[in-house]
Write an enzyme that holds these catalytic residues in place. Structure first.
Site, PDB file in Angstrom:
ATOM      1  N   LYS A   1      37.509  42.982  33.534  1.00 23.53           N
ATOM      2  CA  LYS A   1      38.154  44.299  33.416  1.00 23.53           C
ATOM      3  C   LYS A   1      39.174  44.379  32.261  1.00 23.53           C
ATOM      4  O   LYS A   1      38.765  44.441  31.118  1.00 23.53           O
ATOM      5  CB  LYS A   1      38.749  44.703  34.765  1.00 23.53           C
ATOM      6  CG  LYS A   1      37.644  44.768  35.849  1.00 23.53           C
ATOM      7  CD  LYS A   1      38.122  45.332  37.142  1.00 23.53           C
ATOM      8  CE  LYS A   1      37.117  45.193  38.256  1.00 23.53           C
ATOM      9  NZ  LYS A   1      36.110  46.252  38.336  1.00 23.53           N
TER      10      LYS A   1
ATOM     11  N   TYR B   1      35.123  41.108  46.999  1.00 27.90           N
ATOM     12  CA  TYR B   1      33.967  41.209  46.109  1.00 27.90           C
ATOM     13  C   TYR B   1      34.228  40.355  44.876  1.00 27.90           C
ATOM     14  O   TYR B   1      35.287  40.478  44.244  1.00 27.90           O
ATOM     15  CB  TYR B   1      33.761  42.680  45.706  1.00 27.90           C
ATOM     16  CG  TYR B   1      32.568  42.905  44.811  1.00 27.90           C
ATOM     17  CD1 TYR B   1      31.266  42.745  45.282  1.00 27.90           C
ATOM     18  CD2 TYR B   1      32.743  43.287  43.472  1.00 27.90           C
ATOM     19  CE1 TYR B   1      30.178  42.962  44.457  1.00 27.90           C
ATOM     20  CE2 TYR B   1      31.651  43.513  42.641  1.00 27.90           C
ATOM     21  CZ  TYR B   1      30.370  43.350  43.136  1.00 27.90           C
ATOM     22  OH  TYR B   1      29.287  43.560  42.320  1.00 27.90           O
TER      23      TYR B   1
ATOM     24  N   ASP C   1      40.496  34.998  42.088  1.00 28.06           N
ATOM     25  CA  ASP C   1      39.670  35.956  41.364  1.00 28.06           C
ATOM     26  C   ASP C   1      40.603  37.066  40.885  1.00 28.06           C
ATOM     27  O   ASP C   1      40.961  37.973  41.630  1.00 28.06           O
ATOM     28  CB  ASP C   1      38.563  36.512  42.274  1.00 28.06           C
ATOM     29  CG  ASP C   1      37.747  37.601  41.580  1.00 28.06           C
ATOM     30  OD1 ASP C   1      38.135  38.024  40.481  1.00 28.06           O
ATOM     31  OD2 ASP C   1      36.721  38.022  42.163  1.00 28.06           O
TER      32      ASP C   1
HETATM   33  C1  LIG Z   1      37.724  41.128  42.195  1.00 26.44           C
HETATM   34  C2  LIG Z   1      36.439  41.295  41.459  1.00 26.44           C
HETATM   35  N1  LIG Z   1      35.745  40.206  41.084  1.00 26.44           N
HETATM   36  C3  LIG Z   1      34.601  40.294  40.399  1.00 26.44           C
HETATM   37  C4  LIG Z   1      34.069  41.525  40.054  1.00 26.44           C
HETATM   38  C5  LIG Z   1      32.804  41.608  39.284  1.00 26.44           C
HETATM   39  O1  LIG Z   1      33.062  42.028  37.976  1.00 26.44           O
HETATM   40  P1  LIG Z   1      31.934  42.742  37.098  1.00 26.44           P
HETATM   41  O2  LIG Z   1      31.660  44.056  37.715  1.00 26.44           O
HETATM   42  O3  LIG Z   1      32.541  42.820  35.723  1.00 26.44           O
HETATM   43  O4  LIG Z   1      30.746  41.845  37.114  1.00 26.44           O
HETATM   44  C6  LIG Z   1      34.756  42.680  40.431  1.00 26.44           C
HETATM   45  C7  LIG Z   1      34.202  44.007  40.097  1.00 26.44           C
HETATM   46  O5  LIG Z   1      34.629  45.029  40.563  1.00 26.44           O
HETATM   47  C8  LIG Z   1      35.957  42.563  41.147  1.00 26.44           C
HETATM   48  O6  LIG Z   1      36.647  43.642  41.535  1.00 26.44           O
END
Ligand SMILES: Cc1ncc(COP(=O)(O)O)c(C=O)c1O
Length: 428
Positions: free
Chosen positions: A266, A143, A238
């Site tokens: 985060k 994700y 990511d």
């Molecule tokens: C690995 C990863 N990338 C991107 C995101 C997206 O972040 P946000 O919820 O701050 O938009 C998340 C959210 O859980 C994530 O776990």
């Protein structure tokens, strides 16, 4: 026990779709009423009915030192007196950028945004603008936020709710997103060969957390790195989950792999809405206003968000023992859970790295989305509720990693292990 939460959920559904502002919060996959939180301090959350929970989601990652961490709260209060937003640059943004560059390897320049989604979306656009290519490769069950390009075989809520194709994502966009199984290097090489010269980027969660916690197999990232070098593909880590969590320098440091671009979210915001993307100068200088790849944000670099993140990152940088403590606690929890699960006698798998951990009720190794999805996730639902009843708040889905925070005490971990022992008796 949950009367007030039930009442609030009834009320919320009248004005907010599904009663929540982010889908996984709705408890839809585990059933029951989502708990409405009133306050949290350290490792504990308190719901609207006054029930206390040991928290294993840490706001899905950010609260690595626990909730309402005093230096962060104080810094926010003080900063707010000088205005909550300017729409003009501030010295604090430079200090934040310099601090990040001093902590993470291999990042020459960084741009702040307001969420992990924005960070990943912008990194992909930059990779496309830089290479002049259209397609990206992502991994099943990973994700990267809810931008159109990523909602193809995605993890987290998309997997939790078993959404195969997301209405609203055009076929054109979906066709530019190629997918492979995590840890399957050959599948990625095959895609790269089939679409030679068309692939702008490979984006990966270095340690997957959105289908439970799943570790990279030895050689996987090294293989991706080599492939990207050979084919001129931008390699994107990511690190929204892993950044400042697995180590001060994130997964790049922990796994010893260099990415071309890295995204953060985060922990970087200390509980405020912050994301960032950064990487090699050669690529980053294509971002506007230096280059033509446009990216912007009214609240990017917001002073309140920056001071929260800056305060937390400073503490993480100055106290590297935090990572050791967190990992020791997570290993203690893992070993305790192992003991009671083994005694229970049914199949299970625990995956863990640093302060990320999860249980899959499975009789086979969980190494990718297919193996995560074929675990007994019905059992997880029962486990979740049995734990909740005993005051332990786990992620409300088997497709999520647990996140430990350093305010957790060994007594909390013992309680969690004891609660698991009791809960398992209810699962058969
Ligand atoms: C690995 C990863 N990338 C991107 C995101 C997206 O972040 P946000 O919820 O701050 O938009 C998340 C959210 O859980 C994530 O776990």
């Amino acid at each position: 026990m949950y009367e007030k939460s039930k009442e609030l959920f009834e009320r919320a559904q009248k004005s907010i779709p599904g009663g929540v502002n982010s889908p996984v919060r709705a408890f839809k996959s585990v059933g029951g009423t989502p708990l409405f939180m009133q306050k949290a301090k350290g490792a504990y959350m308190y719901d609207a009915d006054g029930n206390q929970y040991i928290d294993y989601i840490a706001s899905w990652g950010p609260m690595i030192l626990g909730h309402a961490h005093e230096p962060i709260v104080k810094a926010i209060q003080e900063k707010a007196l000088d205005s909550t937003s300017f729409g003009a640059p501030t010295q604090l943004e430079i200090e934040m950028a310099e601090l990040i560059l001093s902590m993470v390897p291999n990042v020459d320049m960084i741009r702040m945004v307001s969420s992990g989604t924005e960070a990943c979306m912008s990194a992909i656009r930059l990779a496309r603008g830089y290479t002049g290519r259209n397609k990206i490769i992502k991994f099943e069950g990973h994700y990267h936020g809810h931008a159109d390009s990523f909602l193809v075989k995605a993890g987290s809520g998309v997997a939790t709710f078993n959404i195969q194709t997301v209405p609203g994502v055009t076929a054109g966009v979906a066709n530019d997103t190629l997918t492979a199984a995590y840890n399957d290097l050959d599948a990625v090489k095959k895609l790269a060969a089939e679409h030679k010269g068309d692939i702008a980027a490979i984006i990966v969660e270095p340690v997957a957390g959105n289908m439970g916690c799943i570790l990279p197999q030895p050689g996987f990232h090294e293989g991706l790195r080599q492939l990207c070098d050979d084919e001129g593909i931008v390699f994107i880590f990511d690190e929204v989950m892993t950044g400042f969590r697995l180590a001060a320098g994130g997964a790049q440091e922990r796994l010893g792999i260099k990415a071309d671009l890295v995204t953060y979210g985060k922990v970087i915001g200390g509980g405020m809405p912050v994301g960032a993307f950064g990487g090699k100068k050669e690529i980053m200088q294509h971002i506007a206003p230096l280059g033509n790849v446009y990216q912007a944000g009214t609240l990017s670099g917001n002073p309140i968000a920056m001071i929260a993140g800056y305060t937390l990152l400073t503490e993480l940088k100055n106290n590297p023992s935090i990572y050791k403590e967190l990992e020791e606690k997570t290993i203690y929890l893992r070993d305790g859970l192992n003991e009671v699960l083994k005694a229970w006698g049914q199949p299970y798998i625990i995956n863990q790295l640093g302060s990320m951990i999860s249980i899959h009720f499975s009789d086979h190794a969980v190494v990718d989305f297919a193996t995560a999805a074929s675990a007994n996730n019905e059992l997880f639902k029962k486990y979740f509720h049995a734990m909740l009843k005993r005051g332990v708040y786990l992620p409300p889905s088997a497709f999520e990693s647990w996140f430990l925070n350093n305010a957790l005490t060994y007594a909390d971990l013992d309680k969690t292990i004891a609660a698991t022992k009791e809960s398992l008796q209810e699962l058969v």
